[in-house]
Design a protein around this motif. Structure first.
Motif, PDB file in Angstrom:
ATOM      1  N   ALA A  62       0.831  -1.205   0.000  1.00 13.06           N
ATOM      2  CA  ALA A  62       0.000   0.000   0.000  1.00 13.06           C
ATOM      3  C   ALA A  62       0.864   1.253   0.000  1.00 13.06           C
ATOM      4  O   ALA A  62       0.526   2.253  -0.644  1.00 13.06           O
ATOM      5  N   ALA A  63       1.994   1.191   0.710  1.00 14.10           N
ATOM      6  CA  ALA A  63       2.907   2.332   0.723  1.00 14.10           C
ATOM      7  C   ALA A  63       3.481   2.596  -0.664  1.00 14.10           C
ATOM      8  O   ALA A  63       3.638   3.759  -1.069  1.00 14.10           O
ATOM      9  N   LEU A  64       3.778   1.536  -1.392  1.00 19.42           N
ATOM     10  CA  LEU A  64       4.288   1.715  -2.758  1.00 19.42           C
ATOM     11  C   LEU A  64       3.270   2.403  -3.662  1.00 19.42           C
ATOM     12  O   LEU A  64       3.642   3.125  -4.592  1.00 19.42           O
ATOM     13  N   MET A  65       2.001   2.198  -3.388  1.00 23.34           N
ATOM     14  CA  MET A  65       0.948   2.729  -4.255  1.00 23.34           C
ATOM     15  C   MET A  65       0.460   4.112  -3.849  1.00 23.34           C
ATOM     16  O   MET A  65      -0.251   4.760  -4.628  1.00 23.34           O
ATOM     17  N   THR A 342       2.541   7.493   2.503  1.00 22.66           N
ATOM     18  CA  THR A 342       3.499   6.407   2.291  1.00 22.66           C
ATOM     19  C   THR A 342       4.357   6.199   3.526  1.00 22.66           C
ATOM     20  O   THR A 342       4.566   5.060   3.982  1.00 22.66           O
ATOM     21  N   VAL A 343       4.853   7.286   4.071  1.00 19.69           N
ATOM     22  CA  VAL A 343       5.652   7.193   5.295  1.00 19.69           C
ATOM     23  C   VAL A 343       4.824   6.601   6.423  1.00 19.69           C
ATOM     24  O   VAL A 343       5.287   5.736   7.182  1.00 19.69           O
ATOM     25  N   PHE A 344       3.586   7.059   6.548  1.00 19.16           N
ATOM     26  CA  PHE A 344       2.666   6.533   7.561  1.00 19.16           C
ATOM     27  C   PHE A 344       2.478   5.026   7.400  1.00 19.16           C
ATOM     28  O   PHE A 344       2.520   4.261   8.374  1.00 19.16           O
ATOM     29  N   LEU A 345       2.303   4.578   6.157  1.00 23.92           N
ATOM     30  CA  LEU A 345       2.090   3.152   5.907  1.00 23.92           C
ATOM     31  C   LEU A 345       3.354   2.331   6.146  1.00 23.92           C
ATOM     32  O   LEU A 345       3.273   1.186   6.596  1.00 23.92           O
ATOM     33  N   ILE A 346       4.516   2.896   5.840  1.00 22.25           N
ATOM     34  CA  ILE A 346       5.763   2.181   6.123  1.00 22.25           C
ATOM     35  C   ILE A 346       5.876   1.916   7.622  1.00 22.25           C
ATOM     36  O   ILE A 346       6.235   0.816   8.055  1.00 22.25           O
ATOM     37  N   GLY A 347       5.550   2.925   8.402  1.00 19.63           N
ATOM     38  CA  GLY A 347       5.523   2.711   9.848  1.00 19.63           C
ATOM     39  C   GLY A 347       4.516   1.647  10.240  1.00 19.63           C
ATOM     40  O   GLY A 347       4.772   0.815  11.116  1.00 19.63           O
TER      41      GLY A 347
END
Length: 396
Positions: A62-65, A342-347
């Motif tokens: 999801a972060a990639l998208m 994206t940063v939020f999802l990486i976390g």
């Protein structure tokens, strides 16, 4: 235009966005991860860290998208993107229930789900709100984003018991059916609302990355999402490990959802009146205290800890949307939001996996909860620093 007039004209956007987010990947998918974790691990013989690979892979995809989806929303419009992504999410849930037969197939289907359904994240819905509201933007965002809280209330309350009675495959099918049933309502509301388009040419992505606020906000959201989302995914297993039944754990987890709804509404109201950095600094530090309550307070402290952590969940995504709309050009909203999301999802991907590893190493969650408290304290300090830096730049 007054706030009341904005709500009179844009109520379809608010209601449609609320329902869309409640059905979307950030609600139905994310808040069901922890509920499916133990049943899947029990059937296939996975360790807790292996079971946590699903959240890690799904959130990572999801972060990639997020950035491509943001750019797509700026080009084709939010309503079309959101409705199509919700339909794909329903199909993905159905496939998980039908053909997952082990770790490899489960992870492959999780990756497909996350890649195809990123457009059902809060991004397109908040973009519609930002285009339709100015005076009451904070409150409108808070109401729309409370949709994730609805998922976090209802899913823990009834899904664990349903899975216990009918199995995890039926649980995925139930989620697919729920989206299919309500999707026409969401489509009608969004189509009848005020679709907005970015004004002007979409600026280069490097302009977003070089923005003075971007690096600091990215760090803050990375720390906070790692701590909070890692805890939420493991909350049901954490409670059942302590001796609660699945239904009791689900009911306790619903407190997080109640707090998230209250937190989003209160945060949205405050954002229209108080500086955003001050509001969220207070919430992050309070959430750090909630993690310590969960770690060291014993069973009696679980309700208080869940409520405090839920308040933080009610602030993070509101803040991304509000600050992006405040600090970045309207034409860059989609990609600026996508970059920070994206940063939020990486976390959110790292947190559950790290919590699973710490559990396997220590046979408990106390070490993870202590680390989560430190991360939230760091996020609160970083947000406070952003406020001081902003004051220094403005000369106040």
């Amino acid at each position: 235009m007054s706030g009341r007039e904005e709500f009179r004209r844009g109520w379809r956007i608010v209601l449609g966005g609320f329902l869309g987010i409640a059905l979307g990947v950030s609600s139905l998918y994310f808040y069901s991860l922890g509920i499916f974790l133990k049943p899947l691990a029990a059937e296939f013989g996975w360790s807790r860290s292996q079971a946590s690979l699903g959240p890690l892979l799904g959130t990572g995809c999801a972060a990639l998208m997020a950035i491509p989806v943001g750019r797509l929303a700026d080009r084709i419009g939010s309503a079309r993107l959101a409705v199509g992504s919700l339909a794909l999410l329903a199909g993905s849930f159905a496939l998980l229930g039908w053909i997952a037969t082990g770790l490899a197939s489960f992870l492959a289907l999780t990756a497909v789900l996350s890649l195809l359904t990123a457009g059902s994240s809060p991004l397109p819905f908040t973009r519609l709100v930002v285009g339709s509201f100015s005076t009451a933007r904070g409150l409108a965002l808070g109401i729309v984003l409370a949709g994730t809280g609805l998922g976090s209330i209802l899913l823990p309350a009834w899904l664990p018991g349903f899975i216990a009675d009918h199995g995890w495959r039926a649980g995925f099918h139930l989620l697919a059916g729920l989206i299919t049933l309500l999707l026409p309502v969401v489509a009608l509301l969004l189509r009848g609302g005020l679709e907005t388009s970015a004004t002007g040419t979409v600026p280069p992505f490097r302009d977003v990355l070089s923005h003075p606020a971007f690096a600091r906000l990215a760090l803050v959201f990375a720390l906070a999402s790692t701590a909070v989302l890692g805890t939420i995914v493991h909350f049901v297993p954490m409670l059942t490990d302590a001796g609660m039944s699945p239904r009791q754990a689900g009911g306790m987890t619903a407190l997080i959802g109640l707090a998230a709804v209250a937190g989003r509404l209160a945060t949205g109201w405050l954002l229209d009146r108080v500086r955003a950095e001050a509001v969220v600094t207070s919430l992050f530090l309070a959430a750090a205290a909630g993690m310590l309550l969960l770690a060291f307070g014993g069973p009696a402290a679980v309700p208080a800890g869940a409520l405090v952590v839920g308040l933080c969940v009610g602030a993070e995504v509101d803040l991304i949307a509000y600050l992006v709309a405040r600090d970045f050009a309207r034409a860059a909203y989609g990609q600026a939001y996508g970059a920070l999301y994206t940063v939020f999802l990486i976390g959110g991907a790292v947190g559950p996996a790290l919590a699973g590893v710490i559990y396997d190493l220590t046979a408990g969650y106390r070490g993870w909860l202590g680390l989560a408290a430190l991360l939230l304290a760091g996020a609160g300090t970083g947000m406070s620093g952003a406020r001081r830096a902003s004051r220094a730049r403005s000369g106040t």
